[in-house]
Design a protein around this motif. Structure first.
Motif, PDB file in Angstrom:
ATOM      1  N   ILE A  56      13.609  11.327 -26.458  1.00 44.73           N
ATOM      2  CA  ILE A  56      13.203  11.533 -25.195  1.00 44.73           C
ATOM      3  C   ILE A  56      13.314  10.437 -24.202  1.00 44.73           C
ATOM      4  O   ILE A  56      12.712  10.250 -23.269  1.00 44.73           O
ATOM      5  CB  ILE A  56      11.666  12.045 -24.970  1.00 44.73           C
ATOM      6  N   VAL A  57      14.212   9.492 -24.732  1.00 41.33           N
ATOM      7  CA  VAL A  57      14.586   8.217 -23.969  1.00 41.33           C
ATOM      8  C   VAL A  57      15.700   8.346 -23.342  1.00 41.33           C
ATOM      9  O   VAL A  57      16.772   8.723 -23.774  1.00 41.33           O
ATOM     10  CB  VAL A  57      14.362   7.095 -25.033  1.00 41.33           C
ATOM     11  N   ASP A  58      15.869   7.936 -22.015  1.00 42.13           N
ATOM     12  CA  ASP A  58      17.066   7.890 -21.320  1.00 42.13           C
ATOM     13  C   ASP A  58      17.768   6.364 -21.559  1.00 42.13           C
ATOM     14  O   ASP A  58      17.439   5.548 -21.157  1.00 42.13           O
ATOM     15  CB  ASP A  58      16.817   8.106 -19.860  1.00 42.13           C
ATOM     16  N   GLU A  59      18.699   6.478 -22.505  1.00 42.89           N
ATOM     17  CA  GLU A  59      19.364   5.309 -22.709  1.00 42.89           C
ATOM     18  C   GLU A  59      20.017   4.639 -21.728  1.00 42.89           C
ATOM     19  O   GLU A  59      20.592   3.436 -22.044  1.00 42.89           O
ATOM     20  CB  GLU A  59      20.553   5.823 -24.106  1.00 42.89           C
ATOM     21  N   SER A  60      20.271   5.108 -20.722  1.00 37.77           N
ATOM     22  CA  SER A  60      21.238   4.489 -19.586  1.00 37.77           C
ATOM     23  C   SER A  60      20.431   3.289 -19.121  1.00 37.77           C
ATOM     24  O   SER A  60      21.230   2.468 -18.858  1.00 37.77           O
ATOM     25  CB  SER A  60      21.625   5.455 -18.793  1.00 37.77           C
ATOM     26  N   ASN A  61      18.996   3.374 -18.892  1.00 35.52           N
ATOM     27  CA  ASN A  61      18.468   2.350 -18.074  1.00 35.52           C
ATOM     28  C   ASN A  61      17.372   1.641 -18.905  1.00 35.52           C
ATOM     29  O   ASN A  61      17.019   0.686 -18.245  1.00 35.52           O
ATOM     30  CB  ASN A  61      18.045   2.634 -16.826  1.00 35.52           C
ATOM     31  N   ILE A  62      17.167   1.842 -20.012  1.00 31.98           N
ATOM     32  CA  ILE A  62      16.055   1.312 -20.843  1.00 31.98           C
ATOM     33  C   ILE A  62      16.440   0.025 -21.485  1.00 31.98           C
ATOM     34  O   ILE A  62      17.783   0.003 -21.774  1.00 31.98           O
ATOM     35  CB  ILE A  62      15.447   2.228 -21.850  1.00 31.98           C
ATOM     36  N   SER A  63      15.682  -0.846 -21.281  1.00 31.54           N
ATOM     37  CA  SER A  63      15.905  -2.219 -21.865  1.00 31.54           C
ATOM     38  C   SER A  63      16.022  -2.402 -23.606  1.00 31.54           C
ATOM     39  O   SER A  63      15.071  -1.528 -23.864  1.00 31.54           O
ATOM     40  CB  SER A  63      15.025  -3.422 -21.452  1.00 31.54           C
ATOM     41  N   VAL A  64      16.542  -3.224 -24.374  1.00 33.68           N
ATOM     42  CA  VAL A  64      16.306  -3.169 -25.702  1.00 33.68           C
ATOM     43  C   VAL A  64      14.846  -3.368 -25.924  1.00 33.68           C
ATOM     44  O   VAL A  64      14.334  -2.781 -26.915  1.00 33.68           O
ATOM     45  CB  VAL A  64      17.291  -4.281 -26.211  1.00 33.68           C
ATOM     46  N   ALA A  65      14.162  -4.139 -25.236  1.00 28.16           N
ATOM     47  CA  ALA A  65      12.675  -4.495 -25.315  1.00 28.16           C
ATOM     48  C   ALA A  65      11.865  -3.205 -25.404  1.00 28.16           C
ATOM     49  O   ALA A  65      10.965  -2.931 -26.049  1.00 28.16           O
ATOM     50  CB  ALA A  65      12.183  -5.605 -24.501  1.00 28.16           C
ATOM     51  N   ASP A  66      11.796  -2.551 -24.166  1.00 30.86           N
ATOM     52  CA  ASP A  66      11.230  -1.176 -24.061  1.00 30.86           C
ATOM     53  C   ASP A  66      11.662  -0.296 -25.050  1.00 30.86           C
ATOM     54  O   ASP A  66      10.791   0.425 -25.796  1.00 30.86           O
ATOM     55  CB  ASP A  66      11.626  -0.806 -22.550  1.00 30.86           C
ATOM     56  N   TYR A  67      13.032  -0.113 -25.540  1.00 34.24           N
ATOM     57  CA  TYR A  67      13.126   0.617 -26.664  1.00 34.24           C
ATOM     58  C   TYR A  67      12.532   0.290 -27.796  1.00 34.24           C
ATOM     59  O   TYR A  67      12.082   1.437 -28.473  1.00 34.24           O
ATOM     60  CB  TYR A  67      14.675   0.704 -26.963  1.00 34.24           C
ATOM     61  N   PHE A  68      12.619  -0.721 -28.233  1.00 35.90           N
ATOM     62  CA  PHE A  68      11.884  -1.018 -29.580  1.00 35.90           C
ATOM     63  C   PHE A  68      10.293  -0.928 -29.262  1.00 35.90           C
ATOM     64  O   PHE A  68       9.656  -0.629 -30.427  1.00 35.90           O
ATOM     65  CB  PHE A  68      12.309  -2.703 -29.834  1.00 35.90           C
ATOM     66  N   ASP A  69       9.780  -1.161 -27.987  1.00 35.24           N
ATOM     67  CA  ASP A  69       8.438  -0.597 -28.043  1.00 35.24           C
ATOM     68  C   ASP A  69       8.117   0.784 -28.372  1.00 35.24           C
ATOM     69  O   ASP A  69       7.191   1.070 -29.155  1.00 35.24           O
ATOM     70  CB  ASP A  69       7.804  -1.277 -26.765  1.00 35.24           C
ATOM     71  N   TYR A  70       8.926   1.367 -27.688  1.00 33.91           N
ATOM     72  CA  TYR A  70       8.848   3.022 -27.797  1.00 33.91           C
ATOM     73  C   TYR A  70       9.243   3.527 -29.366  1.00 33.91           C
ATOM     74  O   TYR A  70       8.264   4.006 -29.954  1.00 33.91           O
ATOM     75  CB  TYR A  70       9.896   3.520 -26.911  1.00 33.91           C
ATOM     76  N   TRP A  71       9.943   2.642 -29.988  1.00 32.21           N
ATOM     77  CA  TRP A  71      10.460   3.072 -31.223  1.00 32.21           C
ATOM     78  C   TRP A  71       9.327   2.628 -32.355  1.00 32.21           C
ATOM     79  O   TRP A  71       8.994   3.445 -33.063  1.00 32.21           O
ATOM     80  CB  TRP A  71      11.763   2.583 -31.653  1.00 32.21           C
ATOM     81  N   TYR A  72       8.846   1.483 -32.005  1.00 37.88           N
ATOM     82  CA  TYR A  72       7.838   1.180 -32.893  1.00 37.88           C
ATOM     83  C   TYR A  72       6.578   2.147 -32.913  1.00 37.88           C
ATOM     84  O   TYR A  72       6.003   2.503 -33.865  1.00 37.88           O
ATOM     85  CB  TYR A  72       7.165  -0.358 -32.355  1.00 37.88           C
ATOM     86  N   LYS A  73       6.076   2.223 -31.677  1.00 35.60           N
ATOM     87  CA  LYS A  73       5.069   3.395 -31.349  1.00 35.60           C
ATOM     88  C   LYS A  73       5.470   4.764 -31.796  1.00 35.60           C
ATOM     89  O   LYS A  73       4.389   5.127 -32.721  1.00 35.60           O
ATOM     90  CB  LYS A  73       4.629   3.414 -29.958  1.00 35.60           C
ATOM     91  N   GLU A  74       6.711   5.363 -31.706  1.00 34.40           N
ATOM     92  CA  GLU A  74       6.727   6.634 -31.991  1.00 34.40           C
ATOM     93  C   GLU A  74       7.291   6.947 -33.388  1.00 34.40           C
ATOM     94  O   GLU A  74       7.009   8.026 -33.840  1.00 34.40           O
ATOM     95  CB  GLU A  74       7.620   7.315 -30.956  1.00 34.40           C
ATOM     96  N   TYR A  75       7.715   5.869 -34.131  1.00 33.51           N
ATOM     97  CA  TYR A  75       8.464   6.050 -35.550  1.00 33.51           C
ATOM     98  C   TYR A  75       7.879   5.086 -36.359  1.00 33.51           C
ATOM     99  O   TYR A  75       7.190   5.688 -37.454  1.00 33.51           O
ATOM    100  CB  TYR A  75      10.022   5.628 -35.341  1.00 33.51           C
ATOM    101  N   VAL A  76       7.632   3.884 -36.221  1.00 39.15           N
ATOM    102  CA  VAL A  76       7.115   3.073 -37.293  1.00 39.15           C
ATOM    103  C   VAL A  76       5.718   3.100 -37.557  1.00 39.15           C
ATOM    104  O   VAL A  76       5.409   3.224 -38.729  1.00 39.15           O
ATOM    105  CB  VAL A  76       7.400   1.550 -36.768  1.00 39.15           C
TER     106      VAL A  76
END
Length: 138
Positions: A56-76
């Motif tokens: 549900i992430v828009d890869e076009s404008n998200i930073s790597v830091a924001d993506y890793f925060d999202y991934w950590y919360k939603e997957y890890v």
């Protein structure tokens, strides 16, 4: 992608094809809806989610830091054990975010990742540590 709804007893269900794995068709099915409209709505949602592969992430404008925060919360936090969660958090906060966090996710290329790993190697990190960095980045 094919899918549909059907009545099963007193409730409605939906189904759709997810593809073929090892020569066998895989289907997604879910039932228990009171009306055909509910089943149709959920079918559309499920097919959209499947097409996006859960993203549900828009890869076009998200930073790597924001993506890793999202991934950590939603997957890890959901799928991995406590010690692994802690190890990943350390790698993300202490190593990935300081060097790669400012990049846009779409701008992160294999050569940038290799430069990151090479810089860590040249700074004296062990191969085991580099393997941990690579695992998180994967």
């Amino acid at each position: 992608m094919k899918g549909g709804t059907r009545k099963r007893g007193d409730t409605w269900s939906y189904y759709f094809d997810m593809g073929t794995v090892d020569g066998k068709r895989k289907k997604k099915q879910k039932g228990g809806f009171r009306t055909k409209k509910e089943a149709d709505d959920e079918l559309r949602n499920a097919m959209t989610e499947f097409k996006k592969c859960g993203s549900i992430v828009d890869e076009s404008n998200i930073s790597v830091a924001d993506y890793f925060d999202y991934w950590y919360k939603e997957y890890v936090l959901i799928n991995l054990k406590y010690n692994t969660q802690q190890a990943y958090r350390i790698v993300i906060d202490n190593h990935i975010k300081p060097l790669l966090g400012a990049y846009k996710l779409k701008a992160l290329t294999p050569d940038k990742l290799q430069e990151f790993l090479n810089s860590k190697y040249l700074n004296g990190f062990a191969k085991n540590s580099l393997g941990n960095f690579y695992s998180v980045l994967s």
